[in-house]
Design an enzyme around this catalytic site. Structure first.
Site, mmCIF file in Angstrom:
data_model
loop_
_atom_site.group_PDB
_atom_site.id
_atom_site.type_symbol
_atom_site.label_atom_id
_atom_site.label_comp_id
_atom_site.label_asym_id
_atom_site.label_seq_id
_atom_site.Cartn_x
_atom_site.Cartn_y
_atom_site.Cartn_z
ATOM 1 N N TRP A 1 0.815 -1.313 -0.093
ATOM 2 C CA TRP A 1 -0.141 0.079 0.051
ATOM 3 C C TRP A 1 0.820 1.362 0.019
ATOM 4 C CZ3 TRP A 1 -4.344 -1.294 -1.871
ATOM 5 C CH2 TRP A 1 -4.663 -2.519 -1.635
ATOM 6 N N ASP B 1 -1.968 6.627 6.090
ATOM 7 C CA ASP B 1 -3.023 5.634 5.798
ATOM 8 C C ASP B 1 -3.234 4.704 6.831
ATOM 9 O OD1 ASP B 1 -4.642 3.562 4.706
ATOM 10 O OD2 ASP B 1 -3.013 3.135 3.175
ATOM 11 N N LYS C 1 -12.662 -2.214 6.706
ATOM 12 C CA LYS C 1 -12.054 -3.084 7.894
ATOM 13 C C LYS C 1 -12.805 -2.677 9.310
ATOM 14 C CE LYS C 1 -8.467 -2.525 4.695
ATOM 15 N NZ LYS C 1 -8.691 -3.863 4.060
HETATM 16 C C1 LIG Z 1 -3.716 -0.249 4.255
HETATM 17 C C2 LIG Z 1 -4.408 -0.217 3.067
HETATM 18 N N1 LIG Z 1 -4.640 0.836 2.537
HETATM 19 C C3 LIG Z 1 -5.126 0.992 1.208
HETATM 20 C C4 LIG Z 1 -6.052 -0.023 0.770
HETATM 21 C C5 LIG Z 1 -6.950 0.275 -0.459
HETATM 22 O O1 LIG Z 1 -8.162 0.569 -0.073
HETATM 23 P P1 LIG Z 1 -9.274 0.851 -0.850
HETATM 24 O O2 LIG Z 1 -9.768 -0.536 -1.453
HETATM 25 O O3 LIG Z 1 -10.493 1.284 0.063
HETATM 26 O O4 LIG Z 1 -9.043 1.834 -2.073
HETATM 27 C C6 LIG Z 1 -6.302 -1.122 1.358
HETATM 28 C C7 LIG Z 1 -7.183 -2.220 1.306
HETATM 29 O O5 LIG Z 1 -7.115 -3.283 1.617
HETATM 30 C C8 LIG Z 1 -5.282 -1.261 2.824
HETATM 31 O O6 LIG Z 1 -5.543 -2.416 3.587
#
Ligand SMILES: Cc1ncc(COP(=O)(O)O)c(C=O)c1O
Length: 357
Positions: free
Chosen positions: A102, A169, A193
């Protein structure tokens, strides 16, 4: 109906009480004679839901007055782009701590808008740990980090002191423990989550950053647009925000963030103990000092055993235990709604499975 024990990484388990309340109110919300989904987003009935969710989030996270709370769409992934689009340029640098896939995605988007620098990374060690920051940058647009790494199962235990805004994030550990919001410039999280169903993204933004927004950004992608409209610039994901308000009520009833953090620690300890007591049968991916209380990642000695573990767990009504497709192995995601009993059941299964092969 027997509820399945759900260890999915996201969308993930929601508290049963929340689902039941939503079910009870599904056809007739507060005597409106219609579902909350059918209310106009400009109605006073919906506005009460919107304001309630915002107020509860502020209360639970103790968000200071000089922060805005926004309910946006596009997931955490849109924030990877929207943040640099607004706050980065060819004359500025954003610093990154790389702790997994991520972070990599956030970095790739930032590169499109300005300069970037990696100040610490654990990539060469398959992101097994949260790296130490030996020198905190004193200049630059912001420092980006991922507070919990859903795929690798690592979590920041302590955040750095920093003179530039920290952008975090927190998609996979928001509301799992108390944090000092005043340490951050921006906190963002997709809901699926710990916050509710997918569809809404929470952004907590320090007000003073708004004056630094870039001019040449599409109106819908500017934070100031959503601040001015109180997250009602366009039609918001009303049902997801309603569900968020129910999850926040539930969390308050559980005793708030200190209580949930204690419970989360206890849950994670049970699973890490099952790993540590297994004499190498299960191997934890994360270094012990970086272990996540939200995503417990481990491998078994070979793929066949891993497959058998996941299949047998499913026979015991436990699902979601396969690791992310990028690293394989196993992962138990134990967000707020996963109970102590669910973790006891998994820890006991891990022991019995080990003894049975
Ligand atoms: C730490 C983290 N950041 C970003 C995301 C991406 O999120 P989204 O699918 O809401 O764009 C996730 C998805 O699992 C994640 O675990």
């Amino acid at each position: 109906m027997i509820r399945t024990t759900n260890f999915n990484a996201g969308p993930a388990a929601l508290p049963l009480e929340v689902l039941q309340k939503a079910k009870d109110e599904f056809l007739d919300f507060n005597g409106a004679g219609m579902s909350v989904m059918e209310l106009s987003h400009r109605s006073k009935e919906y506005d009460a839901v919107h304001q309630h969710a915002k107020a509860l989030l502020k209360e639970l996270m103790e968000i200071p007055e000089d922060y805005e709370v926004l309910f946006l769409q596009g997931g955490a992934s849109l924030q990877f782009s929207m943040i640099p689009m607004n706050f980065l340029s060819k004359e500025k640098t954003a610093h990154f701590v790389m702790t997994g896939s991520w972070s990599e995605k956030a970095l790739a988007e930032a590169k499109l808008f300005g300069n970037t620098s990696i100040i610490a990374t654990s990539e060469t060690d398959t992101y097994r740990y949260i790296p130490c920051i030996s020198e905190v940058p004193s200049g630059g647009a912001y420092l980006h980090l991922t507070s919990n790494n859903t795929i690798f199962g690592t979590q920041w235990q302590q955040f750095p002191d920093c003179s530039i805004p920290i952008v975090a994030d927190m998609s996979s550990d928001i509301l799992s423990r108390p944090i000092d919001v005043s340490k951050f410039g921006i906190i963002y999280a997709g809901a699926q989550k710990n916050l509710g169903p997918s569809g809404v993204t929470v952004v907590i933004l320090k007000k003073e950053l708004l004056s630094q927004e870039n001019e040449q950004v599409a109106k819908i992608l500017k934070y100031s647009t959503h601040v001015k409209a109180d997250s009602l610039y366009n039609t918001p994901p009303t049902f997801a925000i309603y569900m968020l308000s129910l999850v926040l009520e539930w969390l308050k009833e559980q005793g708030g963030l200190s209580a949930i953090a204690q419970r989360n620690r206890k849950k994670a300890e049970m699973l890490y103990k099952a790993i540590d007591d297994s004499h190498g049968f299960y191997r934890g991916h994360a270094r012990t000092d970086s272990r996540s209380n939200m995503n417990v990642t481990f491998t078994l000695t070979n793929d066949e055993l891993t497959k058998s573990f996941i299949t047998k767990a499913k026979q015991e009504n436990m699902v979601g235990l396969g690791g992310h497709r990028s690293i394989g192995g196993c992962r138990a995601s134990i967000y707020n709604a996963v109970s102590i009993e669910d973790c006891e059941k998994l820890a006991s299964f891990m022991k019995h499975f080990r003894e049975s092969v």
